[in-house]
Design an enzyme around this catalytic site. Structure first.
Site, PDB file in Angstrom:
ATOM      1  N   LYS A 191       0.858  -1.179   0.000  1.00  0.00           N
ATOM      2  CA  LYS A 191       0.000   0.000   0.000  1.00  0.00           C
ATOM      3  C   LYS A 191       0.898   1.233   0.000  1.00  0.00           C
ATOM      4  CE  LYS A 191      -3.629   2.375   2.533  1.00  0.00           C
ATOM      5  NZ  LYS A 191      -4.626   2.292   3.608  1.00  0.00           N
ATOM      6  N   ARG A 213       1.052  10.083   5.878  1.00  0.00           N
ATOM      7  CA  ARG A 213       1.156   8.656   6.187  1.00  0.00           C
ATOM      8  C   ARG A 213       2.473   8.041   5.691  1.00  0.00           C
ATOM      9  NH1 ARG A 213      -3.961   8.530   7.947  1.00  0.00           N
ATOM     10  NH2 ARG A 213      -5.778   8.524   6.589  1.00  0.00           N
ATOM     11  N   GLU A 229       7.495  -6.549   1.010  1.00  0.00           N
ATOM     12  CA  GLU A 229       6.313  -6.409   1.873  1.00  0.00           C
ATOM     13  C   GLU A 229       5.344  -7.577   1.645  1.00  0.00           C
ATOM     14  OE1 GLU A 229       5.044  -4.460   4.178  1.00  0.00           O
ATOM     15  OE2 GLU A 229       6.039  -2.509   4.135  1.00  0.00           O
ATOM     16  N   LYS A 244      -2.022  -1.589  -3.956  1.00  0.00           N
ATOM     17  CA  LYS A 244      -2.901  -0.420  -3.913  1.00  0.00           C
ATOM     18  C   LYS A 244      -2.088   0.852  -3.982  1.00  0.00           C
ATOM     19  CE  LYS A 244      -5.960   1.950  -0.779  1.00  0.00           C
ATOM     20  NZ  LYS A 244      -6.315   2.120   0.604  1.00  0.00           N
ATOM     21  N   SER A 270      -9.987   5.598  -4.958  1.00  0.00           N
ATOM     22  CA  SER A 270     -10.902   6.732  -5.108  1.00  0.00           C
ATOM     23  C   SER A 270     -10.422   7.779  -6.109  1.00  0.00           C
ATOM     24  CB  SER A 270     -11.143   7.375  -3.745  1.00  0.00           C
ATOM     25  OG  SER A 270      -9.918   7.768  -3.154  1.00  0.00           O
ATOM     26  N   TYR A 309     -14.900   1.189  -7.264  1.00  0.00           N
ATOM     27  CA  TYR A 309     -16.142   1.959  -7.185  1.00  0.00           C
ATOM     28  C   TYR A 309     -16.905   1.901  -8.497  1.00  0.00           C
ATOM     29  CZ  TYR A 309     -13.486   3.599  -3.197  1.00  0.00           C
ATOM     30  OH  TYR A 309     -12.730   3.627  -2.046  1.00  0.00           O
TER      31      TYR A 309
HETATM   32  C1  PBG Z   1      -7.663   3.202   5.363  1.00  0.00           C
HETATM   33  C2  PBG Z   1      -7.869   3.105   3.891  1.00  0.00           C
HETATM   34  C3  PBG Z   1      -7.628   4.077   2.895  1.00  0.00           C
HETATM   35  C4  PBG Z   1      -8.080   3.527   1.705  1.00  0.00           C
HETATM   36  C5  PBG Z   1      -8.551   2.244   1.993  1.00  0.00           C
HETATM   37  N1  PBG Z   1      -8.398   1.996   3.340  1.00  0.00           N
HETATM   38  C6  PBG Z   1      -7.128   5.467   2.988  1.00  0.00           C
HETATM   39  C7  PBG Z   1      -5.777   5.786   3.409  1.00  0.00           C
HETATM   40  O1  PBG Z   1      -4.929   4.938   3.646  1.00  0.00           O
HETATM   41  O2  PBG Z   1      -5.565   6.999   3.554  1.00  0.00           O
HETATM   42  C8  PBG Z   1      -8.066   4.217   0.374  1.00  0.00           C
HETATM   43  C9  PBG Z   1      -9.094   3.775  -0.595  1.00  0.00           C
HETATM   44  C10 PBG Z   1      -9.356   4.690  -1.728  1.00  0.00           C
HETATM   45  O3  PBG Z   1      -8.670   5.711  -1.938  1.00  0.00           O
HETATM   46  O4  PBG Z   1     -10.284   4.386  -2.481  1.00  0.00           O
HETATM   47  N2  PBG Z   1      -6.345   3.117   5.739  1.00  0.00           N
HETATM   48 ZN    ZN Z   2      -5.882   3.901   7.849  1.00  0.00          ZN
END
Ligand code: PBG
Ligand code: ZN
Length: 321
Positions: A191, A213, A229, A244, A270, A309
């Protein structure tokens, strides 16, 4: 001369030799369920996506069930947030209640529960904060409580997205001890710290209150580290792994596919959705063709499962084909 065009002469011929297909069963649709009543709040940056409350979510559940996709991913938005993310592991928390109701009404829909603290912490970080540090090891027990409470509520798959080290083994152990030896873990293994999550943070009300983050999510530049990872999560006991975002990381999906044999999920996030919707709304692209091309590309890169989505729209377009 090689005549490649012989196999492109018509629809039937092209259908015959197509290498990659997107099937509705490959798809998972994310939903947002907020505490409260009579909520059906559009997410501005994600046209077509809404926050529902438990009493209104039937509308979207019905569509998901009718679409024939495999299931949904659930994100809860609690009324109360604090430093310890207590709503995240409250047996009567918004996510736990929503999962219970979904499984009661739609036992055949797979419910994947995202496990992370950011929607539940007052500071919006994915872990426990001390000073300005996001503390890895004190986060693990809270994630474990959250995972177990969601399994108890009926979640079919537990999906940690926090990016703390060692969490897969920790959650596996906690789930096993609580009797959930048969509940799989889908780890958000690779991620990345991505700008593509911005619309999600509006939808889930989970933007970090300070900093970013980058001390726990991965540097977008690091493809080899992504494989480490993933390898580590597999060793820790992950049943499925995720890359992701999806579209800017197709190389990572491909490399993971070539190296590992377990199911790989890709999260078409998203921001990827928002860009397509914005361009389509302007008439600059053909939404249907772009979406199907994107989903096909994610499958071609090697993903088995796509969290998107676009899932419900994609199914409608598949029906026409
Ligand atoms: C929570 C999480 C996130 C997403 C999925 N689970 C956001 C983030 O890490 O800030 C993102 C999903 C998306 O952008 O559609 N940690
Ligand atoms: Zn989170």
């Amino acid at each position: 001369m090689r005549r490649f065009r012989r196999l492109r002469t018509g629809i039937a011929m092209r259908d015959l030799v197509r290498e990659t297909r997107v099937d509705r069963k490959n798809l998972i649709y994310p939903i947002f369920v907020a505490e409260g009543e009579q909520i059906r709040k559009p997410v501005d940056s994600m046209p077509g996506v809404f926050q529902y409350s438990i009493d209104t979510m039937e509308e979207i559940l019905k569509q998901i069930a009718a679409s024939g996709i495999s299931g949904l991913m659930i994100f809860g938005i609690p009324a109360h947030k604090d430093e310890q993310a207590t709503s995240a592991y409250d047996p009567n928390g918004i996510t736990q209640r929503a999962v219970r109701q979904i499984k009661e009404r739609y036992p055949d829909l797979l419910v994947i529960a995202d496990v992370c603290l950011c929607e539940y912490t007052s500071h919006g970080h994915c872990g426990v904060v001390c000073g300005h540090e996001i503390v890895n090891d004190s986060t693990l027990p809270l994630l474990a409580k959250m995972a177990v409470s969601l399994a108890q509520a009926g979640a079919d798959i537990i999906a940690p997205s926090d990016m703390m080290d060692g969490r897969v083994a920790y959650l596996r152990n906690a789930l096993d001890e609580a009797g959930f030896v048969n509940t799989p873990i889908l780890s958000y293994s690779a991620k990345f710290a991505s700008a593509y999550y911005a619309p999600f943070r509006d939808a889930a009300e989970s933007a970090p209150g300070f900093g970013d983050r980058k001390t726990y999510q991965m540097d977008p530049a690091n493809g080899r580290e992504a494989l480490r990872e993933i390898e580590d999560d597999i060793e820790e006991g992950a049943d499925l792994v995720m890359v992701k975002p999806a579209l800017a990381y197709l190389d990572v999906i491909r490399a993971a596919r070539d190296r590992f044999d377990l199911p790989i999920a890709a999260y078409n996030v998203s921001g990827e959705y928002a860009m397509v919707k914005a361009a389509a709304a302007n008439g600059w692209i053909d939404e249907e063709r772009i979406v199907m091309e994107n989903l096909t590309a994610i499958r071609r890169a090697g993903a088995d499962i796509i969290i998107t989505y676009h899932a419900l729209d994609a199914v409608k377009w598949m029906e026409k084909r």
